[in-house]
Scaffold this active site. Structure first.
Site, PDB file in Angstrom:
ATOM      1  N   GLY A  17       0.820  -1.203   0.000  1.00  0.00           N
ATOM      2  CA  GLY A  17       0.000   0.000   0.000  1.00  0.00           C
ATOM      3  C   GLY A  17       0.852   1.250   0.000  1.00  0.00           C
ATOM      4  O   GLY A  17       2.031   1.221   0.371  1.00  0.00           O
ATOM      5  N   GLU A  18       0.230   2.351  -0.440  1.00  0.00           N
ATOM      6  CA  GLU A  18       0.946   3.616  -0.468  1.00  0.00           C
ATOM      7  C   GLU A  18      -0.028   4.740  -0.151  1.00  0.00           C
ATOM      8  O   GLU A  18      -1.142   4.766  -0.669  1.00  0.00           O
ATOM      9  CB  GLU A  18       1.600   3.846  -1.832  1.00  0.00           C
ATOM     10  CG  GLU A  18       2.447   5.113  -1.901  1.00  0.00           C
ATOM     11  CD  GLU A  18       3.235   5.219  -3.192  1.00  0.00           C
ATOM     12  OE1 GLU A  18       3.998   6.189  -3.337  1.00  0.00           O
ATOM     13  OE2 GLU A  18       3.098   4.326  -4.050  1.00  0.00           O
ATOM     14  N   GLY A  19       0.385   5.650   0.728  1.00  0.00           N
ATOM     15  CA  GLY A  19      -0.449   6.779   1.098  1.00  0.00           C
ATOM     16  C   GLY A  19       0.273   8.085   0.840  1.00  0.00           C
ATOM     17  O   GLY A  19       1.342   8.120   0.235  1.00  0.00           O
ATOM     18  N   GLY A  22       3.617   7.912   3.100  1.00  0.00           N
ATOM     19  CA  GLY A  22       4.584   6.827   3.050  1.00  0.00           C
ATOM     20  C   GLY A  22       4.004   5.559   2.474  1.00  0.00           C
ATOM     21  O   GLY A  22       2.969   5.572   1.811  1.00  0.00           O
ATOM     22  N   LYS A  23       4.670   4.450   2.776  1.00  0.00           N
ATOM     23  CA  LYS A  23       4.305   3.163   2.192  1.00  0.00           C
ATOM     24  C   LYS A  23       4.094   2.111   3.274  1.00  0.00           C
ATOM     25  O   LYS A  23       4.620   2.227   4.383  1.00  0.00           O
ATOM     26  CB  LYS A  23       5.390   2.706   1.214  1.00  0.00           C
ATOM     27  CG  LYS A  23       5.579   3.645   0.021  1.00  0.00           C
ATOM     28  CD  LYS A  23       6.642   3.134  -0.931  1.00  0.00           C
ATOM     29  CE  LYS A  23       6.773   4.052  -2.138  1.00  0.00           C
ATOM     30  NZ  LYS A  23       7.791   3.577  -3.113  1.00  0.00           N
ATOM     31  N   VAL A  24       3.340   1.084   2.906  1.00  0.00           N
ATOM     32  CA  VAL A  24       3.068  -0.038   3.809  1.00  0.00           C
ATOM     33  C   VAL A  24       3.623  -1.298   3.164  1.00  0.00           C
ATOM     34  O   VAL A  24       3.417  -1.543   1.967  1.00  0.00           O
ATOM     35  CB  VAL A  24       1.563  -0.197   4.071  1.00  0.00           C
ATOM     36  CG1 VAL A  24       1.318  -1.330   5.068  1.00  0.00           C
ATOM     37  CG2 VAL A  24       0.962   1.104   4.579  1.00  0.00           C
ATOM     38  N   LYS A  40       4.816   0.063   8.360  1.00  0.00           N
ATOM     39  CA  LYS A  40       4.456   1.346   7.761  1.00  0.00           C
ATOM     40  C   LYS A  40       5.654   2.286   7.875  1.00  0.00           C
ATOM     41  O   LYS A  40       6.139   2.551   8.973  1.00  0.00           O
ATOM     42  CB  LYS A  40       3.242   1.948   8.474  1.00  0.00           C
ATOM     43  CG  LYS A  40       1.979   1.113   8.354  1.00  0.00           C
ATOM     44  CD  LYS A  40       0.801   1.813   9.016  1.00  0.00           C
ATOM     45  CE  LYS A  40      -0.487   1.017   8.861  1.00  0.00           C
ATOM     46  NZ  LYS A  40      -1.649   1.731   9.446  1.00  0.00           N
ATOM     47  N   ASP A 146     -13.782   6.562  13.637  1.00  0.00           N
ATOM     48  CA  ASP A 146     -13.697   6.321  12.189  1.00  0.00           C
ATOM     49  C   ASP A 146     -13.893   4.845  11.896  1.00  0.00           C
ATOM     50  O   ASP A 146     -13.136   4.234  11.151  1.00  0.00           O
ATOM     51  CB  ASP A 146     -12.367   6.807  11.625  1.00  0.00           C
ATOM     52  CG  ASP A 146     -12.393   6.906  10.095  1.00  0.00           C
ATOM     53  OD1 ASP A 146     -13.506   6.981   9.522  1.00  0.00           O
ATOM     54  OD2 ASP A 146     -11.314   6.903   9.466  1.00  0.00           O
TER      55      ASP A 146
END
Length: 303
Positions: A17-19, A22-24, A40, A146
């Site tokens: 994953g990528e946000g 940063g990245k996971v 993460k 959330d």
């Protein structure tokens, strides 16, 4: 191979994953345990012109450390956290237990006809574990704020774990609660109406998730706050003007939905299923069922 030499040691296996920060990665612990990990990695500029580490991330790490001492089976575990200065930047690494998928992915794999009556145990297991996690959080005055399928992890063994505490807060009597919390489709009426709220906002979200276990789609799918309120009142009915919170900046309007109380929220639900959903989706948060009381509901006594 990327190692963490002085703390928990692991090797990165794949980026999953990528946000925006940063990245996971999926990783495996080095040593005897060889357990899978979620790593993460974030990079933040610490220059005066930049914002630095978002407060939500600081809050998430602090809360995960706080609740991690209890080792609750339905809360995702933060196993390690480290920060390292690299010039004018800060590299932050979080290591969490690895869970195969989230509830959103799990539901997307269900047959088009939905989870059958034979799989009522799946609904029961998911909700029971979710409520156990919520009861633990609320007992410790933690509001998740959330809750949605993407933030509920499902292991291959059927374990349910609440994750993503970026919007979570410790509830105190003088807390300044912000209205822009909870993803819109799972947001309680009191949050949409910009009025005071408490742990019952999580129970509204849990009710939305319960309905989604039957529908395999979000129950209230609005694209603005007003439309979201309309979607809600189409199902639960518009409350009376006397029930409308006086402190809300949104005025009462009969155009928001049909008047009258509704006793059956979804077709094809049996009495216990409908009653639990009804109690989770009460407009009045003071009448909404708590996680502890929901766990004692007859719905969970069937199996």
């Amino acid at each position: 191979m990327d190692m963490c030499p002085e703390r928990l040691r692991y090797e990165l296996l794949a980026e999953v994953g990528e946000g925006s920060f940063g990245k996971v990665y999926k990783a495996r612990e080095v040593g005897e345990k060889r357990r899978l990990l979620a790593v993460k990695k974030f990079n933040f500029s610490m220059s005066p012109q930049e914002a630095g580490i978002p407060p939500s991330m600081i809050r998430e790490v602090a809360l995960l450390r706080k609740v991690g001492h209890f080792n609750h089976p339905n809360i995702v575990k933060l196993l390690d956290a480290s920060a390292e200065s690299v010039g004018s930047a800060l590299d932050l690494t979080l290591v969490l237990e690895y869970i195969d998928q989230d509830l959103s992915t799990f539901l997307s794999k269900a047959p088009a006809c939905g989870l059958s009556r034979d799989l009522v145990k799946v609904r029961s297991d998911v909700m029971q574990q979710l409520l156990q996690g919520l009861d633990f959080l609320h007992t410790n005055l933690v509001l998740h704020r959330d809750l949605k399928p993407a933030n509920i992890l499902v292991s291959n063994h059927g374990e349910i774990k609440i994750a993503d505490f970026g919007l979570a807060r410790i509830h105190t009597f003088n807390i300044a609660l912000t209205p822009g919390v909870v993803t819109l489709w799972y947001r309680a009426p009191e949050v949409l109406l910009n009025t005071a709220y408490m742990s019952s906002v999580d129970m509204w979200s849990a009710g939305c998730i319960f309905a989604e276990l039957f529908l395999l789609r979000p129950l209230f799918k609005g694209y603005s706050e007003v439309q979201q309120l309309q979607k809600i009142f189409e199902v639960i009915g518009l409350p009376s003007e006397e029930e409308w919170p006086q402190e809300s900046p949104i005025s009462y309007s009969e155009s928001l939905g049909p008047r009258g109380s509704v006793t059956k929220l979804l077709p094809n639900l049996d009495q216990d299923e409908n009653d639990l959903l009804f109690r989770c989706l009460s407009f009045d948060p003071s009448r909404r069922i708590s996680a502890a009381n929901a766990l004692a509901h007859p719905f969970f006594m069937k199996l």
